[in-house]
Design a protein around this motif. Structure first.
Motif, short mmCIF file in Angstrom:
data_model
loop_
_atom_site.label_atom_id
_atom_site.label_comp_id
_atom_site.label_asym_id
_atom_site.label_seq_id
_atom_site.Cartn_x
_atom_site.Cartn_y
_atom_site.Cartn_z
N SER A 86 5.93 11.67 -3.61
CA SER A 86 5.15 11.50 -2.38
C SER A 86 3.82 10.80 -2.68
O SER A 86 3.35 10.78 -3.83
CB SER A 86 4.87 12.85 -1.74
OG SER A 86 3.91 13.56 -2.51
N VAL A 87 3.22 10.28 -1.64
CA VAL A 87 1.92 9.62 -1.79
C VAL A 87 0.87 10.63 -2.28
O VAL A 87 0.03 10.29 -3.11
CB VAL A 87 1.48 8.94 -0.46
CG1 VAL A 87 0.08 8.38 -0.57
CG2 VAL A 87 2.47 7.84 -0.09
N GLN A 90 1.32 11.00 -5.87
CA GLN A 90 0.87 9.77 -6.52
C GLN A 90 -0.63 9.81 -6.79
O GLN A 90 -1.09 9.36 -7.84
CB GLN A 90 1.22 8.55 -5.66
CG GLN A 90 2.69 8.27 -5.56
CD GLN A 90 3.00 7.18 -4.55
OE1 GLN A 90 2.23 6.24 -4.40
NE2 GLN A 90 4.12 7.31 -3.87
N GLY A 132 3.78 0.27 1.86
CA GLY A 132 2.80 1.34 1.93
C GLY A 132 3.34 2.70 1.49
O GLY A 132 2.73 3.73 1.74
N ARG A 133 4.47 2.70 0.78
CA ARG A 133 5.08 3.95 0.33
C ARG A 133 4.79 4.27 -1.12
O ARG A 133 5.17 5.33 -1.62
CB ARG A 133 6.59 3.90 0.58
CG ARG A 133 6.89 3.80 2.06
CD ARG A 133 8.36 3.74 2.41
NE ARG A 133 9.27 4.04 1.33
CZ ARG A 133 10.52 3.59 1.28
NH1 ARG A 133 11.00 2.84 2.25
NH2 ARG A 133 11.30 3.91 0.28
N PHE A 134 4.13 3.33 -1.82
CA PHE A 134 3.73 3.56 -3.20
C PHE A 134 2.35 2.96 -3.39
O PHE A 134 2.11 1.81 -3.00
CB PHE A 134 4.73 2.94 -4.20
CG PHE A 134 4.65 3.55 -5.56
CD1 PHE A 134 5.37 4.70 -5.88
CD2 PHE A 134 3.84 3.00 -6.54
CE1 PHE A 134 5.29 5.27 -7.14
CE2 PHE A 134 3.76 3.56 -7.80
CZ PHE A 134 4.49 4.70 -8.11
N ARG A 135 1.45 3.72 -3.98
CA ARG A 135 0.07 3.28 -4.14
C ARG A 135 -0.02 2.09 -5.10
O ARG A 135 0.51 2.14 -6.21
CB ARG A 135 -0.81 4.41 -4.64
CG ARG A 135 -1.00 5.53 -3.64
CD ARG A 135 -1.91 6.58 -4.22
NE ARG A 135 -3.20 6.00 -4.57
CZ ARG A 135 -4.29 6.08 -3.81
NH1 ARG A 135 -4.25 6.71 -2.65
NH2 ARG A 135 -5.42 5.54 -4.22
#
Length: 189
Positions: A86-87, A90, A132-135
């Motif tokens: 999850s973000v 992350q 926008g699902r991975f930093r």
């Protein structure tokens, strides 16, 4: 090198084998290689698995439990399926990679982390970043060295080598003396 490594490739391409080889060829080879499948755990369990916890951190925490970062101290932590976290998780992982410290759950005292991180995924992290699902900042922390492992259909020249290895291995395990495969079977495979 102590640089972080990101390994991308389809499921079954041998990403963990590559990670183990990188560890075994590194100056950290005398310390532990600690694998963790990030996709197999929900965030709350993943956090306690990574960072550990102190006695009393939650209801059933009757004693301190070191996490995977502590287990991999001086060695390598392999984070498999990193694209599935999850973000929120992350953010926690990014902090460890930036500061080289973490706090076990229930603790207010930071712990230094001397751990090399190798991460793997079967997803395209650049696509997840765009969505926008991975930093992006975590992506660049992991992406210091980037390896893409092609699927076996893209490296057919490896099939005879793999077959020789498997025949040798199973001969040893089964007490057999199979010489190899016929040219016809090799052509089919």
């Amino acid at each position: 090198s102590d640089s972080s490594v990101l390994i991308e490739g389809a499921s079954g391409t041998g990403k963990e084998l590559v990670a183990r080889a990188l560890h075994n060829l590194s100056p950290r080879r005398k310390r532990r290689f600690v694998p963790l499948n990030c996709a197999a755990l929900p965030d709350t369990l993943l956090e306690s698995e990574l960072f550990g916890y102190k006695r009393g951190a939650f209801t059933d925490a009757k004693r301190d439990k070191p996490g995977r970062f502590a287990a991999a101290e001086g060695g390598t932590l392999f984070l498999d399926e990193i694209g599935d976290i999850s973000v929120a998780m992350q953010v926690r992982l990014l902090r460890v990679l930036q500061e080289r410290t973490y706090e076990p759950l229930g603790s207010v005292t930071p712990v230094r982390a001397n751990v090399r991180v190798i991460a793997a995924t079967n997803k395209r992290l650049t696509q997840l970043v765009r969505e926008g699902r991975f930093r992006e900042d975590l992506y660049y922390r992991l992406h210091v060295i980037h390896l893409v492992i092609p699927s076996l259909r893209e490296r057919r020249e490896d099939i005879p080598l793999l077959l020789d290895h498997l025949v040798t291995r199973f001969n040893r395990l089964q007490g057999k003396e199979i010489a190899g495969l016929s040219p016809e079977v090799l052509a089919i495979l």
